[in-house]
Design a protein around this motif. Structure first.
Motif, mmCIF file in Angstrom:
data_model
loop_
_atom_site.group_PDB
_atom_site.id
_atom_site.type_symbol
_atom_site.label_atom_id
_atom_site.label_comp_id
_atom_site.label_asym_id
_atom_site.label_seq_id
_atom_site.Cartn_x
_atom_site.Cartn_y
_atom_site.Cartn_z
ATOM 1 N N LYS A 75 48.439 38.384 39.764
ATOM 2 C CA LYS A 75 49.840 40.038 39.796
ATOM 3 C C LYS A 75 49.821 40.098 38.126
ATOM 4 O O LYS A 75 50.416 39.482 37.485
ATOM 5 C CB LYS A 75 51.207 38.687 40.677
ATOM 6 N N VAL A 76 50.991 41.358 38.491
ATOM 7 C CA VAL A 76 51.671 42.050 37.217
ATOM 8 C C VAL A 76 52.592 41.311 36.789
ATOM 9 O O VAL A 76 53.361 41.656 37.996
ATOM 10 C CB VAL A 76 51.167 43.630 37.145
ATOM 11 N N THR A 77 52.505 41.091 36.093
ATOM 12 C CA THR A 77 53.979 40.145 35.213
ATOM 13 C C THR A 77 54.164 41.796 34.120
ATOM 14 O O THR A 77 55.140 41.419 33.910
ATOM 15 C CB THR A 77 53.081 39.150 34.440
ATOM 16 N N GLU A 78 53.461 42.422 33.878
ATOM 17 C CA GLU A 78 53.790 43.142 32.206
ATOM 18 C C GLU A 78 53.100 44.343 33.039
ATOM 19 O O GLU A 78 52.233 44.354 32.521
ATOM 20 C CB GLU A 78 54.457 42.430 31.589
ATOM 21 N N ALA A 79 53.954 45.850 32.846
ATOM 22 C CA ALA A 79 53.134 46.905 32.231
ATOM 23 C C ALA A 79 54.538 47.824 31.569
ATOM 24 O O ALA A 79 55.188 48.120 31.911
ATOM 25 C CB ALA A 79 53.716 48.022 33.725
ATOM 26 N N PRO A 94 58.872 50.114 39.630
ATOM 27 C CA PRO A 94 58.546 48.991 39.376
ATOM 28 C C PRO A 94 57.566 48.792 40.453
ATOM 29 O O PRO A 94 57.515 48.354 41.807
ATOM 30 C CB PRO A 94 59.296 48.448 39.208
ATOM 31 N N GLY A 95 56.535 47.687 39.833
ATOM 32 C CA GLY A 95 55.709 47.583 40.736
ATOM 33 C C GLY A 95 54.577 47.793 41.496
ATOM 34 O O GLY A 95 53.625 47.879 42.390
ATOM 35 N N GLU A 96 54.435 49.772 40.488
ATOM 36 C CA GLU A 96 53.723 50.350 41.275
ATOM 37 C C GLU A 96 52.287 50.393 40.484
ATOM 38 O O GLU A 96 50.574 50.927 40.632
ATOM 39 C CB GLU A 96 54.528 51.700 41.761
ATOM 40 N N VAL A 97 52.300 49.972 39.385
ATOM 41 C CA VAL A 97 51.032 49.687 38.462
ATOM 42 C C VAL A 97 50.405 48.776 38.977
ATOM 43 O O VAL A 97 51.018 47.443 39.375
ATOM 44 C CB VAL A 97 51.600 48.920 37.114
ATOM 45 N N PRO A 98 48.895 48.796 39.900
ATOM 46 C CA PRO A 98 48.097 47.602 40.591
ATOM 47 C C PRO A 98 47.223 46.860 39.551
ATOM 48 O O PRO A 98 47.265 47.193 37.781
ATOM 49 C CB PRO A 98 47.632 48.983 40.810
ATOM 50 N N THR A 99 46.590 45.753 39.738
ATOM 51 C CA THR A 99 46.098 45.185 38.950
ATOM 52 C C THR A 99 44.008 45.449 39.401
ATOM 53 O O THR A 99 44.182 47.044 40.461
ATOM 54 C CB THR A 99 45.454 43.094 40.005
ATOM 55 N N ILE A 100 43.552 45.476 39.113
ATOM 56 C CA ILE A 100 41.820 45.879 39.174
ATOM 57 C C ILE A 100 41.765 44.646 40.262
ATOM 58 O O ILE A 100 40.981 45.936 41.228
ATOM 59 C CB ILE A 100 40.957 45.172 38.018
ATOM 60 N N GLY A 101 42.194 43.912 40.726
ATOM 61 C CA GLY A 101 41.590 43.531 42.399
ATOM 62 C C GLY A 101 42.078 44.396 43.425
ATOM 63 O O GLY A 101 41.520 45.207 43.926
ATOM 64 N N GLU A 102 43.629 45.334 43.033
ATOM 65 C CA GLU A 102 44.148 46.052 44.087
ATOM 66 C C GLU A 102 43.227 47.633 43.900
ATOM 67 O O GLU A 102 43.419 48.293 45.167
ATOM 68 C CB GLU A 102 45.579 46.113 43.510
ATOM 69 N N LEU A 103 43.429 47.926 43.171
ATOM 70 C CA LEU A 103 42.121 48.574 42.751
ATOM 71 C C LEU A 103 41.251 49.519 43.144
ATOM 72 O O LEU A 103 40.420 49.901 44.144
ATOM 73 C CB LEU A 103 42.041 49.451 41.001
ATOM 74 N N LEU A 104 40.226 48.084 43.716
ATOM 75 C CA LEU A 104 39.325 47.627 44.401
ATOM 76 C C LEU A 104 38.756 48.319 45.453
ATOM 77 O O LEU A 104 38.311 48.171 46.591
ATOM 78 C CB LEU A 104 38.144 46.833 43.779
ATOM 79 N N LYS A 105 40.663 47.022 45.693
ATOM 80 C CA LYS A 105 40.947 47.506 47.568
ATOM 81 C C LYS A 105 41.053 48.173 47.737
ATOM 82 O O LYS A 105 40.598 48.985 48.863
ATOM 83 C CB LYS A 105 41.903 46.360 47.934
#
Length: 166
Positions: A75-79, A94-105
């Motif tokens: 989970k994104v803990t800091e952006a 807040p919460g809109e910045v994705p993980t790399i996994g979310e980008l792959l999804k």
């Protein structure tokens, strides 16, 4: 409706051919370093670690700017926004910045839904470094470009990994 599909198939084929010629032409005589070597095919070798940091440069209707991102336990803990727009977006969304996994999804979803563009470039280790999406070629404001840089996997302590394969 059939004619539209034929036209789309021809234009995609023409675009693919033009892209291949352009790639071949630019590759001639270039000496790319291993770090900059990218491939346009997905790799099954990369698995998203539970903790890492990276820099995301995003140009989408919802999220635009450059962000330094820390991911812990998936989970994104800091952006942190790097520029004025991204700092504002981190505050307001807040919460809109994705993980790399979310980008792959997002990439997988675009491909499964038949988006006009759903492409990615990959680093030698298989992780994505650039994802380009466009659901409808003639629609305005549905394009997305994500550039992933400064990727650093983290060890279980949160420190950068010392694994040479990472």
């Amino acid at each position: 409706m059939t004619a539209g599909r034929r036209y789309r198939a021809r234009s995609v084929s023409a675009a693919t051919l033009a892209g291949a010629v352009l790639c071949a032409a630019t590759a001639c005589g270039s000496s790319a370093s291993p770090e900059s070597a990218m491939e346009n095919k997905p790799k099954d070798t990369w698995e998203e670690p539970s903790s890492y940091s990276y820099t995301l440069t995003s140009t989408t209707q919802v999220l635009a700017g450059t962000f330094r991102v820390k991911v812990r336990d998936g989970k994104v803990t800091e952006a942190v926004g790097v520029d004025e727009d991204s700092r504002r977006q981190v505050r307001e969304l807040p919460g809109e910045v994705p993980t790399i996994g979310e980008l792959l999804k997002r990439l997988d979803k675009a491909r499964s839904e038949g988006a006009d563009t759903a492409e990615a470039d990959y680093a030698a280790d298989g992780r994505p470094v650039r994802i380009s999406l466009d659901w409808e070629k003639n629609a305005i404001d549905d394009e997305a470009l994500y550039v992933i840089s400064s990727y650093t996997p983290q060890g279980s302590s949160g420190a950068p990994s010392t694994d040479p394969a990472a």
